[in-house]
Each structure stands twice: as C-alpha cells, then as structure tokens.
Motif scaffolding. Structure first.
Motif, PDB file in Angstrom:
ATOM      1  N   LEU A  31       0.848  -1.185   0.000  1.00 45.14           N
ATOM      2  CA  LEU A  31       0.000   0.000   0.000  1.00 45.14           C
ATOM      3  C   LEU A  31       0.887   1.239   0.000  1.00 45.14           C
ATOM      4  O   LEU A  31       1.962   1.241   0.602  1.00 45.14           O
ATOM      5  CB  LEU A  31      -0.913   0.047   1.232  1.00 45.14           C
ATOM      6  CG  LEU A  31      -2.015  -1.009   1.387  1.00 45.14           C
ATOM      7  CD1 LEU A  31      -1.462  -2.335   1.848  1.00 45.14           C
ATOM      8  CD2 LEU A  31      -3.072  -0.514   2.376  1.00 45.14           C
ATOM      9  N   LYS A  32       0.416   2.313  -0.623  1.00 42.76           N
ATOM     10  CA  LYS A  32       1.139   3.581  -0.590  1.00 42.76           C
ATOM     11  C   LYS A  32       0.715   4.443   0.598  1.00 42.76           C
ATOM     12  O   LYS A  32       1.488   5.249   1.095  1.00 42.76           O
ATOM     13  CB  LYS A  32       0.918   4.355  -1.894  1.00 42.76           C
ATOM     14  CG  LYS A  32       1.644   3.756  -3.093  1.00 42.76           C
ATOM     15  CD  LYS A  32       1.514   4.656  -4.305  1.00 42.76           C
ATOM     16  CE  LYS A  32       2.283   4.096  -5.492  1.00 42.76           C
ATOM     17  NZ  LYS A  32       2.174   4.968  -6.696  1.00 42.76           N
ATOM     18  N   ASN A  33      -0.549   4.267   1.028  1.00 44.04           N
ATOM     19  CA  ASN A  33      -1.103   5.072   2.111  1.00 44.04           C
ATOM     20  C   ASN A  33      -1.706   4.154   3.178  1.00 44.04           C
ATOM     21  O   ASN A  33      -2.073   3.011   2.893  1.00 44.04           O
ATOM     22  CB  ASN A  33      -2.178   6.021   1.575  1.00 44.04           C
ATOM     23  CG  ASN A  33      -1.635   6.954   0.509  1.00 44.04           C
ATOM     24  OD1 ASN A  33      -0.818   7.819   0.791  1.00 44.04           O
ATOM     25  ND2 ASN A  33      -2.097   6.777  -0.732  1.00 44.04           N
ATOM     26  N   PRO A  34      -1.829   4.649   4.428  1.00 41.03           N
ATOM     27  CA  PRO A  34      -2.410   3.809   5.486  1.00 41.03           C
ATOM     28  C   PRO A  34      -3.799   3.280   5.144  1.00 41.03           C
ATOM     29  O   PRO A  34      -4.127   2.128   5.429  1.00 41.03           O
ATOM     30  CB  PRO A  34      -2.449   4.754   6.698  1.00 41.03           C
ATOM     31  CG  PRO A  34      -1.353   5.733   6.436  1.00 41.03           C
ATOM     32  CD  PRO A  34      -1.348   5.942   4.954  1.00 41.03           C
ATOM     33  N   VAL A  35      -4.638   4.143   4.541  1.00 44.52           N
ATOM     34  CA  VAL A  35      -5.949   3.722   4.048  1.00 44.52           C
ATOM     35  C   VAL A  35      -6.017   4.067   2.572  1.00 44.52           C
ATOM     36  O   VAL A  35      -5.825   5.224   2.187  1.00 44.52           O
ATOM     37  CB  VAL A  35      -7.102   4.419   4.800  1.00 44.52           C
ATOM     38  CG1 VAL A  35      -8.454   4.028   4.185  1.00 44.52           C
ATOM     39  CG2 VAL A  35      -7.074   4.052   6.280  1.00 44.52           C
ATOM     40  N   GLU A  36      -6.267   3.079   1.746  1.00 42.12           N
ATOM     41  CA  GLU A  36      -6.352   3.298   0.301  1.00 42.12           C
ATOM     42  C   GLU A  36      -7.810   3.314  -0.142  1.00 42.12           C
ATOM     43  O   GLU A  36      -8.579   2.423   0.218  1.00 42.12           O
ATOM     44  CB  GLU A  36      -5.607   2.203  -0.468  1.00 42.12           C
ATOM     45  CG  GLU A  36      -4.109   2.179  -0.244  1.00 42.12           C
ATOM     46  CD  GLU A  36      -3.396   3.346  -0.914  1.00 42.12           C
ATOM     47  OE1 GLU A  36      -4.067   4.197  -1.531  1.00 42.12           O
ATOM     48  OE2 GLU A  36      -2.156   3.406  -0.811  1.00 42.12           O
ATOM     49  N   LYS A  37      -8.186   4.334  -0.898  1.00 43.86           N
ATOM     50  CA  LYS A  37      -9.514   4.394  -1.491  1.00 43.86           C
ATOM     51  C   LYS A  37      -9.461   3.752  -2.873  1.00 43.86           C
ATOM     52  O   LYS A  37      -8.631   4.116  -3.702  1.00 43.86           O
ATOM     53  CB  LYS A  37      -9.995   5.842  -1.574  1.00 43.86           C
ATOM     54  CG  LYS A  37     -10.236   6.464  -0.204  1.00 43.86           C
ATOM     55  CD  LYS A  37     -10.863   7.843  -0.318  1.00 43.86           C
ATOM     56  CE  LYS A  37     -11.161   8.398   1.074  1.00 43.86           C
ATOM     57  NZ  LYS A  37     -11.804   9.736   1.011  1.00 43.86           N
ATOM     58  N   ILE A  38     -10.362   2.823  -3.091  1.00 45.18           N
ATOM     59  CA  ILE A  38     -10.362   2.012  -4.312  1.00 45.18           C
ATOM     60  C   ILE A  38     -11.560   2.384  -5.172  1.00 45.18           C
ATOM     61  O   ILE A  38     -12.656   2.619  -4.662  1.00 45.18           O
ATOM     62  CB  ILE A  38     -10.438   0.501  -3.979  1.00 45.18           C
ATOM     63  CG1 ILE A  38      -9.448   0.140  -2.862  1.00 45.18           C
ATOM     64  CG2 ILE A  38     -10.202  -0.345  -5.219  1.00 45.18           C
ATOM     65  CD1 ILE A  38      -8.011   0.426  -3.170  1.00 45.18           C
TER      66      ILE A  38
END
Length: 387
Positions: A31-38
């Motif tokens: 992952l690039k970010n702690p929470v990924e929006k898909i």
C-alpha cells in the motif's frame, strides 16, 4: 422500496478442495497510504473494480464468494505458466477442471498485489459475457487486508490496520469461518437446522438456502416457484421447484433480523440485495464482518411473477410463480414487452436488454409471447407478495 431480484446473476461461490489451501495463502500486497480508497462501481447489484495488469486496464468483480480468477485472454497475453489443474465447483454444483496459475502483479489503484494464486476461467459464456468481466478479485486477495464497503456511495477502502476504521457504529457482527480459498461462511439456524451461509459479494440476490433447509409446514408465508433462478460460473442451473418465503425472525451473528425474505436455491448464500443496506467491514484477521445500517426498510417482494433469460440472443421465460391461472409458462418465447420488439436481437442488444430490463420500475406491462406456434398477448401487473 426494496425489491427481490428475479434474474439472479449468481457468479461465484467457486469452491476448491483443501489441497489448494496453500496455493491461496501465497502472495503479498503493498500500500502507498495507510488507508487506500479504491475505485468501485456497483451495477446490476454487483461490485466491480478496475485493475491494471502489465499496463492494461481490466474489469474485475470484487467477489468474496470466489478465489481470484483471470480470463483465458489474460492468461494467454501474459504467457503465464500452469501450476496444476484441479476440479472447480460453481454455485450450481457444476464441476469443471481448470488451470491454476500465479499472477505476477496486479495493481488496484494504489494497491500492488504480487504472486497471487488465480484460477483461469472462460468468462465470455452465456449471460456472463454481458457483464464484460475480465476476472475476479477474490477472497484470497481480500484476506490480506481489511476492507470497508459501502455500495450506496460506491465506496471501497482497504487498510492493514483495522483501528483506522472506526467500528463504533458497526454494532452488528457476523463471525465467519473461512474456506480454504478464504471465502467467509456465516453460521445461522433456520427451521431448527444449521445453515452455513457463504458471505458472497459476487451474488446479486438476498438470502438463499438449499431446499432441504426449507420446511413448508413451519411457515404460512411462502410462494411456490418453478424454473431457473441463477447463473453460475459454468452456466445456468437446471429448472427446479422452489419457494420464496418470509420468516418472522432470523439470527445473523449478534443481531436478529425481522420479517426476512429468503429463497430456495442450489446454494446457501447471503448477497448484495441484503448487504447493500449497510456499510460493512471485512476482517479476515479476526474472521468477522461488521455492519453499520444505512437503511432499515423491511424487504418487499414485488414482482410480475416471472423472469426470463436470453438464450442465443432470444428472450425465453425461465422462471415463474406457481399461481393458479398464471399466464406465462417456462419456455415461452418473448416477442415484445411494452411494444419493444425483442425478436432478431444481436448479442450486444440482447446484453443491453438483459442488464437494463424493460419492465424495471414499471407497474404494468404488455407482453407478447409465442407458444406452440401461437402468438399470445397478456397484460400483467406488478404485485406485492408475502406482505
């Protein structure tokens, strides 16, 4: 108001033997970010995501009821190697031998999956081809992360850290047991029988159980049906007698649901017609699904009492309510609905009408059918059943 679907695009619940468990444990995700929006697109009661493989964009079904799947076209384009072949069973209990392979890399927005195990399937057959699906992002991939899903907002998020999803309002909790390919199975009871419901985001319907779990003597609110209700990975189910029924209460996890609608079918499933009324979080670390309600309206059974399939681009009645003097019969060829001619369709136009039903949102329809060489006209009204 909520309605039951009658042409259920039952795409998943592909099962494998325990021998494949290690195969589906493999793979990793970055992952690039702690929470990924898909990206998520919820259409025809099914969730789709765009994925990138080797720089090319594909349409994948986000499907907890199946392992990861790729089309033969992707398999051939990437010149992938066969790991082995095994028998695979779909939701209609049909079995075929399929290739198991490993996908070197798949990008889903800022998620990078590597060395994920996948099954190679023909995704262009019959109704499945209309969905233009190139593959399935399956449970074995999902299990590597926590996922928060909200169909109403076309929202899908992923993280490695469950604490980044606020669970405060997610008070309904469904424990599950994962199958070897990580598909979640939720336990419940119905008519004093234990039932294992596959939690299946690749199933467009509500709740279905196999007919042996149903007891007509223990409910006065049931409609008898006959025909084909579902499409599996390897084709349509055979026409059978079935029921749609209402139960006073049904316990799922720590919550009791009132006046629930259930149908009999070839598999035990809980699908998107149920889950779309919630935001839900999938957690394979603790083997739980968490629910936060979005809507609280009781399900309604509103229908014209039939559905149809497109066979060789021709609409044919495939499912009917077993009511006295019901005008349509299994096998009737549909010539037109509301004066829209459905004869002489090509593959593309048949797919268009399969996905965008003429009768959708209509209270009354005029239908012209052909039966035994005769042309018959009927006026039909949408009715509410099992009030």
């Amino acid at each position: 108001m909520k309605k039951i679907l009658y042409t259920l695009l039952l795409f998943s619940t592909i099962s494998i033997s325990a021998q494949g468990k290690r195969f589906f444990e493999n793979g990793e995700v970055q992952l690039k970010n702690p929470v990924e929006k898909i990206n998520l697109r919820f259409e025809s009661n099914l969730p789709f995501v765009k994925v990138s493989i080797n720089g090319k964009i594909y349409n994948f079904l986000f499907d907890s009821g199946a392992p990861t799947v790729i089309s033969h076209a992707i398999y051939d384009e990437l010149e992938l190697k066969k790991k082995y072949k095994r028998s695979v069973k779909d939701s209609n209990e049909k079995t075929q031998e399929q290739i198991f392979t490993e996908l070197p890399e798949m990008l889903v927005d800022n998620l990078t999956f590597k060395k994920v195990g996948a099954i190679v399937l023909d995704l262009n057959s019959a109704e499945l081809g209309c969905l233009k699906v190139d593959g399935i992002l399956g449970a074995n991939q999902m299990a590597k992360l926590f996922w928060r899903v909200n169909y109403t907002e076309n929202s899908l998020e992923a993280t490695r850290d469950l604490t980044l999803f606020d669970l405060k309002d997610y008070k309904t909790i469904l424990p599950f047991d994962p199958k070897p390919q990580k598909t979640p199975v939720v336990k419940t009871r119905l008519f004093d029988k234990e039932i294992d419901l596959t939690f299946d985001t690749g199933f467009s319907g509500r709740i279905e159980v196999t007919e042996e779990k149903f007891n007509i003597k223990k409910t006065s609110r049931a409609v008898e049906t006959y025909g084909t209700r579902s499409i599996g990975a390897f084709g349509a189910a055979k026409p059978v007698k079935g029921y749609i029924f209402r139960v006073d209460s049904m316990k799922l996890g720590n919550t009791i649901f009132q006046n629930e609608l259930i149908s009999t079918s070839a598999s035990d499933l809980i699908g998107n017609e149920f889950t779309k009324d919630f935001s839900f979080i999938l957690d394979w670390k603790n083997n739980k699904v968490y629910f936060k309600p979005i809507k609280t309206i009781a399900p309604k059974l509103e229908t014209f009492g039939f559905s149809y399939r497109f066979i060789d681009a021709k609409p044919v009645v495939a499912f009917v309510f077993q009511e006295e003097n019901f005008p349509l019969k299994i096998g009737d060829s549909i010539i037109s609905i509301n004066n829209i001619n459905l004869e002489n369709l090509n593959k593309d136009s048949a797919c268009q009408y399969m996905i965008n039903r003429i009768e959708k949102n209509q209270s009354n329809i005029d239908i012209k059918i052909k039966r035994d060489g005769k042309i018959l006209d009927f006026k039909m009204e949408r009715k509410e059943y099992l009030k």
